[in-house]
Motif scaffolding. Structure first.
Motif, PDB file in Angstrom:
ATOM      1  N   VAL A 208       1.160  -1.166  -0.347  1.00 47.65           N
ATOM      2  CA  VAL A 208       0.234   0.341   0.313  1.00 47.65           C
ATOM      3  C   VAL A 208       0.486   1.326   0.165  1.00 47.65           C
ATOM      4  CG1 VAL A 208      -1.536   1.278   1.648  1.00 47.65           C
ATOM      5  CG2 VAL A 208      -1.933  -0.777   1.025  1.00 47.65           C
ATOM      6  N   LEU A 209       1.845   1.449   1.121  1.00 49.10           N
ATOM      7  CA  LEU A 209       2.849   2.534   1.208  1.00 49.10           C
ATOM      8  C   LEU A 209       3.951   2.596   0.123  1.00 49.10           C
ATOM      9  CD1 LEU A 209       3.437   2.644   4.907  1.00 49.10           C
ATOM     10  CD2 LEU A 209       1.609   3.981   3.745  1.00 49.10           C
ATOM     11  N   LEU A 210       4.501   1.690  -0.485  1.00 51.58           N
ATOM     12  CA  LEU A 210       5.783   1.778  -1.164  1.00 51.58           C
ATOM     13  C   LEU A 210       5.660   1.110  -3.131  1.00 51.58           C
ATOM     14  CD1 LEU A 210       8.089   0.600   1.396  1.00 51.58           C
ATOM     15  CD2 LEU A 210       7.375   2.961   1.190  1.00 51.58           C
ATOM     16  N   GLY A 211       4.453   0.311  -3.374  1.00 46.76           N
ATOM     17  CA  GLY A 211       3.163   0.140  -4.451  1.00 46.76           C
ATOM     18  C   GLY A 211       4.908   1.044  -5.642  1.00 46.76           C
ATOM     19  N   GLU A 212       4.186   1.919  -5.511  1.00 46.42           N
ATOM     20  CA  GLU A 212       4.617   3.050  -6.905  1.00 46.42           C
ATOM     21  C   GLU A 212       5.999   3.264  -6.489  1.00 46.42           C
ATOM     22  OE1 GLU A 212       1.795   6.296  -8.655  1.00 46.42           O
ATOM     23  OE2 GLU A 212       0.762   5.631  -6.309  1.00 46.42           O
ATOM     24  N   ARG A 213       6.647   3.080  -5.448  1.00 47.11           N
ATOM     25  CA  ARG A 213       7.821   3.637  -5.038  1.00 47.11           C
ATOM     26  C   ARG A 213       8.516   2.394  -5.380  1.00 47.11           C
ATOM     27  NH1 ARG A 213       9.556   8.874  -3.621  1.00 47.11           N
ATOM     28  NH2 ARG A 213       7.951   9.795  -3.204  1.00 47.11           N
ATOM     29  N   THR A 214       8.681   1.036  -5.844  1.00 40.83           N
ATOM     30  CA  THR A 214       8.945  -0.208  -5.763  1.00 40.83           C
ATOM     31  C   THR A 214       9.495  -0.690  -7.665  1.00 40.83           C
ATOM     32  OG1 THR A 214       7.665  -0.817  -3.966  1.00 40.83           O
ATOM     33  CG2 THR A 214       9.181  -2.644  -5.270  1.00 40.83           C
ATOM     34  N   LEU A 215      10.930  -0.934  -7.566  1.00 41.22           N
ATOM     35  CA  LEU A 215      11.454  -1.481  -8.743  1.00 41.22           C
ATOM     36  C   LEU A 215      11.090  -3.159  -8.277  1.00 41.22           C
ATOM     37  CD1 LEU A 215      12.907  -1.688 -11.061  1.00 41.22           C
ATOM     38  CD2 LEU A 215      14.706  -1.685 -10.018  1.00 41.22           C
ATOM     39  N   ARG A 216      10.313  -3.908  -9.892  1.00 44.53           N
ATOM     40  CA  ARG A 216      10.089  -4.565  -9.602  1.00 44.53           C
ATOM     41  C   ARG A 216      11.412  -6.051  -9.947  1.00 44.53           C
ATOM     42  NH1 ARG A 216       6.069  -2.236  -7.335  1.00 44.53           N
ATOM     43  NH2 ARG A 216       3.944  -3.528  -6.678  1.00 44.53           N
ATOM     44  N   LEU A 217      11.928  -6.594  -9.734  1.00 45.07           N
ATOM     45  CA  LEU A 217      13.178  -7.207  -9.849  1.00 45.07           C
ATOM     46  C   LEU A 217      12.662  -8.685 -10.037  1.00 45.07           C
ATOM     47  CD1 LEU A 217      14.727  -7.468  -6.046  1.00 45.07           C
ATOM     48  CD2 LEU A 217      15.010  -6.317  -8.661  1.00 45.07           C
ATOM     49  N   PRO A 218      14.118  -9.320 -11.349  1.00 42.51           N
ATOM     50  CA  PRO A 218      13.012 -10.431 -12.385  1.00 42.51           C
ATOM     51  C   PRO A 218      12.836 -12.353 -10.779  1.00 42.51           C
ATOM     52  CG  PRO A 218      15.183  -9.344 -12.881  1.00 42.51           C
ATOM     53  CD  PRO A 218      14.757  -8.695 -11.356  1.00 42.51           C
ATOM     54  N   MET A 219      12.123 -12.276 -11.433  1.00 41.85           N
ATOM     55  CA  MET A 219      11.699 -13.629  -9.708  1.00 41.85           C
ATOM     56  C   MET A 219      12.781 -14.219  -9.761  1.00 41.85           C
ATOM     57  SD  MET A 219       9.779 -16.981 -11.265  1.00 41.85           S
ATOM     58  CE  MET A 219       7.304 -16.107 -11.088  1.00 41.85           C
ATOM     59  N   ARG A 220      13.868 -14.417 -10.318  1.00 44.55           N
ATOM     60  CA  ARG A 220      15.550 -15.618  -9.704  1.00 44.55           C
ATOM     61  C   ARG A 220      15.555 -14.777  -8.082  1.00 44.55           C
ATOM     62  NH1 ARG A 220      17.412 -11.964 -13.695  1.00 44.55           N
ATOM     63  NH2 ARG A 220      19.269 -10.643 -13.035  1.00 44.55           N
ATOM     64  N   TRP A 221      15.475 -13.810  -7.670  1.00 47.70           N
ATOM     65  CA  TRP A 221      15.749 -13.589  -7.119  1.00 47.70           C
ATOM     66  C   TRP A 221      14.859 -13.457  -5.575  1.00 47.70           C
ATOM     67  CZ3 TRP A 221      20.745 -11.857  -6.374  1.00 47.70           C
ATOM     68  CH2 TRP A 221      21.301 -11.360  -7.189  1.00 47.70           C
ATOM     69  N   ASN A 222      13.151 -14.244  -6.355  1.00 45.35           N
ATOM     70  CA  ASN A 222      13.052 -14.374  -5.007  1.00 45.35           C
ATOM     71  C   ASN A 222      12.263 -16.037  -5.551  1.00 45.35           C
ATOM     72  OD1 ASN A 222      11.118 -15.094  -2.598  1.00 45.35           O
ATOM     73  ND2 ASN A 222      10.368 -12.661  -3.199  1.00 45.35           N
ATOM     74  N   TYR A 223      12.429 -16.418  -6.144  1.00 45.27           N
ATOM     75  CA  TYR A 223      11.577 -17.879  -6.417  1.00 45.27           C
ATOM     76  C   TYR A 223      11.087 -19.020  -5.753  1.00 45.27           C
ATOM     77  CZ  TYR A 223      12.153 -22.231  -8.847  1.00 45.27           C
ATOM     78  OH  TYR A 223      10.917 -23.619  -9.521  1.00 45.27           O
ATOM     79  N   HIS A 224      10.034 -18.819  -5.915  1.00 49.01           N
ATOM     80  CA  HIS A 224       8.743 -19.864  -5.301  1.00 49.01           C
ATOM     81  C   HIS A 224       8.848 -21.284  -6.552  1.00 49.01           C
ATOM     82  CE1 HIS A 224       5.916 -22.280  -2.992  1.00 49.01           C
ATOM     83  NE2 HIS A 224       5.246 -20.593  -3.347  1.00 49.01           N
ATOM     84  N   ASP A 225       9.319 -22.460  -5.549  1.00 48.02           N
ATOM     85  CA  ASP A 225       9.371 -23.850  -6.995  1.00 48.02           C
ATOM     86  C   ASP A 225       8.472 -24.048  -6.921  1.00 48.02           C
ATOM     87  OD1 ASP A 225       8.303 -24.416  -3.925  1.00 48.02           O
ATOM     88  OD2 ASP A 225      10.552 -25.912  -4.077  1.00 48.02           O
ATOM     89  N   THR A 226       6.791 -23.579  -6.433  1.00 45.88           N
ATOM     90  CA  THR A 226       6.192 -24.426  -6.719  1.00 45.88           C
ATOM     91  C   THR A 226       5.375 -24.118  -8.680  1.00 45.88           C
ATOM     92  OG1 THR A 226       4.592 -22.389  -6.385  1.00 45.88           O
ATOM     93  CG2 THR A 226       4.301 -24.567  -5.055  1.00 45.88           C
ATOM     94  N   TRP A 227       6.660 -22.875  -9.077  1.00 49.04           N
ATOM     95  CA  TRP A 227       7.176 -23.005 -10.670  1.00 49.04           C
ATOM     96  C   TRP A 227       7.117 -23.856 -10.774  1.00 49.04           C
ATOM     97  CZ3 TRP A 227       4.528 -19.058 -13.162  1.00 49.04           C
ATOM     98  CH2 TRP A 227       3.655 -17.763 -12.880  1.00 49.04           C
ATOM     99  N   LEU A 228       8.009 -24.522 -10.861  1.00 53.10           N
ATOM    100  CA  LEU A 228       8.441 -25.246 -11.640  1.00 53.10           C
ATOM    101  C   LEU A 228       6.844 -26.311 -12.870  1.00 53.10           C
ATOM    102  CD1 LEU A 228      11.144 -27.538 -12.340  1.00 53.10           C
ATOM    103  CD2 LEU A 228      10.397 -28.857 -10.934  1.00 53.10           C
TER     104      LEU A 228
END
Length: 328
Positions: A208-228
């Motif tokens: 809510v507070l930082l959404g517009e101020r946030t640079l989205r990183l590639p998923m490899r920096w926070n990978y959730h293994d259910t994506w396999l």
């Protein structure tokens, strides 16, 4: 602390095993020429027993590393009414990083936040060197949630321009901008205005507070293994997969920088998660597998062997899909 890498983790004594793993994996992959300080936020109980000594023993094996312990209890008690959510299972420590400038008043530059249920697989140098001075002074990875799935946050000030909801497992913050903009104080004001409404507690508030101020990183920096499984079966012709670029997802599956073990089934218990084996290898390196894992039985080991073969097949397919996509 110029030129010193800074990392923030919060954890209580109940989770000393995952805390040990994330710290060890972070330091194993850290560039030894780059000094690093781990700021560990904890509660009053953490100082009892041997928790601090166990963490110091891990860090002492790395001459370039230092750990500093910060008791969050005084800050929590000062704002207990605001930070208490009725019926919510999350511990008070989830607020340590949203309020980190109160806990670390002198910290400057980029600081990297990591959840405790993570495994670091690469040097994090790229995160420490991110330029967050151009209006985007927080960076985080979107790895599971499109905006519409959290639309209820709109009524509390979440901007439609913010982009997709980010997961806060891995974050990079410009501490100077965070302090200058009074974000910690804004967190408390928002919680005072809307008490007990944020199911995702700290993560909701940060979006809510930082959404517009946030640079989205590639998923490899926070990978959730259910994506396999998803990456192995999705149509490559789709332009996005639940708001993710297919290339970002495939690269994360094949070569993740940080694995985030979200969900109920944690790898420090016996599970059949796709990325449980590297976690178990890290536990073994720390001497934490001498008696096996909770929930481990001969029958479940057989099941684990079969799941490993399935995951190998899926990973091979994902690699082939990545080659096909990059060749286009």
């Amino acid at each position: 602390m110029d030129n010193i890498r800074q990392v923030f983790i919060n954890c209580d004594a109940r989770f000393i095993v995952p805390l040990s793993v994330v710290i060890h994996s972070l330091l194993v992959h850290n560039d030894p020429d780059k000094p690093i300080v781990i700021h560990l936020a904890h509660d009053a109980d953490f100082a009892n027993g041997d928790s601090q000594d166990r963490i110091r023993a891990i860090v002492s094996a790395f001459p370039f590393a230092k750990v500093e312990f910060h008791d969050f209890t005084p800050i929590y008690l000062a704002h207990q009414r605001t930070l208490t959510f009725e019926g919510n299972p999350w511990p008070p420590l989830v607020w340590a990083f949203p309020l980190f400038t109160m806990l670390l008043p002198d910290v400057t530059g980029n600081i990297v936040y990591l959840d405790a249920d993570m495994l670091v697989r690469k040097d994090l140098g790229e995160l420490f060197e991110l330029d967050l001075r151009q209006g985007k002074w927080l960076a985080a990875a979107v790895n599971e949630c499109a905006h519409e799935k959290h639309g209820y946050l709109d009524r509390y000030g979440w901007s439609g321009k913010a982009g997709d909801y980010f997961n806060n497992g891995t974050m990079v913050v410009d501490a100077d901008a965070y302090r200058r903009e009074g974000v910690a104080e804004s967190v408390l004001r928002l919680l005072d205005r809307y008490p007990n409404v944020f199911y995702g507690v700290d993560q909701d508030v940060q979006n809510v507070l930082l959404g517009e101020r946030t640079l989205r990183l590639p998923m490899r920096w926070n990978y959730h293994d259910t994506w396999l499984k998803q990456a192995a079966r999705r149509d490559l012709l789709e332009s996005d997969w639940d708001s993710h670029r297919p290339l970002d997802v495939l690269e994360a599956v094949v070569d993740p920088c940080v694995i985030h073990y979200m969900g109920r089934f944690k790898p420090w218990n016996y599970t059949h998660r796709p990325e449980r084996n590297p976690y178990r290898a890290e536990m073994a390196a720390l001497g934490l597998l001498k008696d096996g894992l909770p929930g481990e039985t001969p029958l479940r080991r057989i099941g684990g062997f079969l799941y490993d073969r399935l995951h190998d097949v899926l990973k091979t397919r994902v690699r082939a899909r990545l080659r096909a996509l990059t060749a286009q």
